[in-house]
Design an enzyme around this catalytic site. Structure first.
Site, short mmCIF file in Angstrom:
data_model
loop_
_atom_site.label_atom_id
_atom_site.label_comp_id
_atom_site.label_asym_id
_atom_site.label_seq_id
_atom_site.Cartn_x
_atom_site.Cartn_y
_atom_site.Cartn_z
N LYS A 114 -4.00 18.80 7.52
CA LYS A 114 -3.83 18.48 9.39
C LYS A 114 -3.72 19.77 10.35
O LYS A 114 -4.98 19.74 11.06
CB LYS A 114 -2.59 17.59 10.03
CG LYS A 114 -2.55 16.13 9.81
CD LYS A 114 -2.27 15.10 10.45
CE LYS A 114 -2.28 14.02 10.23
NZ LYS A 114 -1.23 12.68 10.64
N LYS A 200 -10.69 8.99 1.57
CA LYS A 200 -9.08 7.83 2.04
C LYS A 200 -9.30 7.61 3.86
O LYS A 200 -10.04 7.58 4.27
CB LYS A 200 -7.57 8.11 2.50
CG LYS A 200 -6.88 8.40 3.05
CD LYS A 200 -5.32 8.69 3.15
CE LYS A 200 -5.39 9.74 4.13
NZ LYS A 200 -3.48 10.19 4.75
N LYS A 203 -6.77 6.28 10.52
CA LYS A 203 -6.87 5.46 11.48
C LYS A 203 -7.49 6.76 12.88
O LYS A 203 -7.53 6.73 13.22
CB LYS A 203 -5.68 5.25 12.10
CG LYS A 203 -4.48 5.47 12.02
CD LYS A 203 -3.04 4.91 11.95
CE LYS A 203 -2.04 4.74 11.06
NZ LYS A 203 -1.15 3.62 11.05
P1 TYM Z 1 0.64 6.16 7.63
O1 TYM Z 1 1.10 5.81 9.18
O2 TYM Z 1 -0.04 6.77 7.51
O3 TYM Z 1 0.47 4.73 6.87
C1 TYM Z 1 1.44 4.05 6.36
C2 TYM Z 1 1.29 3.55 5.11
O4 TYM Z 1 0.06 3.31 4.80
C3 TYM Z 1 -0.52 3.55 3.86
N1 TYM Z 1 -1.88 4.33 3.49
C4 TYM Z 1 -2.51 3.72 2.64
N2 TYM Z 1 -2.46 3.26 1.53
C5 TYM Z 1 -3.83 2.95 0.32
N3 TYM Z 1 -4.97 3.45 1.11
C6 TYM Z 1 -5.26 4.32 2.24
N4 TYM Z 1 -6.21 4.67 2.91
C7 TYM Z 1 -4.15 4.09 2.98
N5 TYM Z 1 -3.07 4.84 4.51
C8 TYM Z 1 -2.39 4.28 4.82
C9 TYM Z 1 0.66 4.79 3.43
O5 TYM Z 1 0.67 5.29 2.61
C10 TYM Z 1 1.94 4.39 3.86
O6 TYM Z 1 2.28 3.92 3.24
N6 TYM Z 1 3.78 9.43 7.11
C11 TYM Z 1 4.04 8.44 7.45
C12 TYM Z 1 4.59 7.33 8.27
C13 TYM Z 1 6.56 6.88 7.35
C14 TYM Z 1 7.31 6.63 6.49
C15 TYM Z 1 8.56 6.76 6.73
C16 TYM Z 1 6.73 6.16 5.15
C17 TYM Z 1 7.25 7.84 8.11
N7 TYM Z 1 8.69 7.67 7.89
C18 TYM Z 1 9.29 6.57 5.85
C19 TYM Z 1 7.41 5.17 4.02
C20 TYM Z 1 8.93 6.48 4.54
C21 TYM Z 1 2.61 7.16 7.42
O7 TYM Z 1 2.29 9.13 8.62
O8 TYM Z 1 1.84 6.75 6.92
#
Ligand code: TYM
Length: 338
Positions: A114, A200, A203
């Site tokens: 990022k 990947k 969004k």
């Molecule tokens: P975020 O919002 O990017 O994504 C949410 C969840 O979706 C999964 N994910 C994917 N899995 C498979 N293929 C993909 N292309 C894909 N894109 C997203 C992510 O692995 C995630 O599980 N930092 C985290 C949010 C967060 C969090 C936490 C997660 C904040 N605190 C504590 C677990 C525990 C994030 O930005 O996820």
């Protein structure tokens, strides 16, 4: 068992989020036994680490909450809330900032991706982001954290922080923090972009054609699948034949995950076929699986106050659950009398 996980309320819920994480949240919730609990949250505090529009963030938080309920998260059985209403997340992060090391954060691939070449211009929040993520799970003594593959490194960091804190400030027989285990699905842990099999699905991709959103209608889904990048070869009959063909592997993986089958099963049915027939079948499966979710989502959005009420109730429960660990952390650090 204490299951904890979060999602950033930026943009739409997409197929990668759903297959990589949310579907497992729902499964874990549905299999919870007496005495265990799931906490799921909108990571709105994380969302301010990047430039954002306040009105849009507020709207996206509400809509992401509705999307989770539409996917099957039941606010009566799981604790559903947004971080900002539970100040203990930010408080614990500050307390853990004393334990987290700059070198650990510097190694995070998400930070490197990022920030790119402009590290100096990034917010401090973007750098410290994984410490907040550690606080999110450690606050509740999480045992299992269902996430997609891209969050694995952040959870390893949460374990490192917990371990160092326990070593530095607690006795071996009475640790302050539980070490959380990431729960990553064996299949669909990393759904790729429809336009580029090496990136990947995300969004933040500027092209909406790169992802399937859970609220896309059947026509949009079919259009995106038909336009998805592939190669000129027909589908192979065995998995080995997908090597070096990331776009084909991604589409077959999506099909398998949606139909609860394996890549081999899908290739048994479609091996030797061109992509035309396979894409039509995939578009249909996607539309069939996603249409009940988008219908429910649209229904829920008619009553935004009800969603607000769900989040307020969830936040009250989360504040209560987090209190004992927060207090113990203050005490361990010498900030509060035992
Ligand atoms: P975020 O919002 O990017 O994504 C949410 C969840 O979706 C999964 N994910 C994917 N899995 C498979 N293929 C993909 N292309 C894909 N894109 C997203 C992510 O692995 C995630 O599980 N930092 C985290 C949010 C967060 C969090 C936490 C997660 C904040 N605190 C504590 C677990 C525990 C994030 O930005 O996820």
């Amino acid at each position: 068992m204490r299951v904890v996980s979060g999602i950033q309320p930026t943009g739409n819920l997409h197929l990668g989020n759903y297959l990589g994480a949310i579907r497992n949240w729902v499964r874990m919730q549905d299999e919870m036994e007496e005495g265990s609990e799931c906490l799921f949250f909108l990571a709105d505090l994380h969302a301010i680490s990047m430039p954002h529009n306040p009105a849009e963030l507020r709207k996206a938080t509400l809509e992401m909450a509705a999307a989770l309920v539409a996917c099957g998260i039941d606010p009566d059985r799981s604790v559903l809330f947004n971080q900002a209403q539970v100040p203990a997340h930010a408080e614990l992060q500050w307390l853990l900032n004393g334990t987290a090391r700059m070198g650990w954060l510097n190694r995070m691939t998400q930070w490197k991706d990022k920030a790119g070449k402009n590290r100096e211009g990034q917010s401090v929040a973007l750098f410290a982001y994984p410490v907040l993520q550690a606080a999110d799970v450690l606050l509740y003594q999480a045992t299992h954290v269902p996430v997609g593959d891209d969050q694995k490194q952040h959870l390893e960091l949460a374990r490192d922080i917990a371990q160092k804190f326990n070593n530095d400030f607690a006795s071996d027989d009475d640790p302050v923090f539980t070490l959380p285990d990431p729960f990553i699905p064996p299949q669909a842990a990393r759904i790729m972009s429809l336009r580029d099999g090496s990136a990947k699905m995300s969004k933040s991709d500027p092209s909406d054609m790169s992802r399937i959103n859970l609220v896309d209608d059947a026509d949009t889904i079919m259009k995106k699948v038909k336009k998805a990048k592939t190669d000129p070869e027909p589908l192979p009959s065995e998995e080995a034949g997908l090597e070096g063909r990331p776009e084909a592997l991604n589409l077959v993986t999506i099909f398998a995950a949606l139909t609860d089958s394996t890549v081999e099963d899908v290739l048994r049915d479609f091996g030797g076929e061109g992509f035309g027939k396979f894409k039509s079948a995939l578009g249909e499966v996607l539309a069939e699986k996603l249409s009940p979710i988008s219908a429910r989502f649209n229904e829920l959005l008619k009553d935004r106050e009800a969603i607000d009420a769900v989040l307020a109730k969830g936040a009250a429960k989360a504040r209560e659950r987090g209190l004992p660990t927060l207090k113990r952390t203050y005490e361990a650090l010498g900030l509060l009398r035992h």
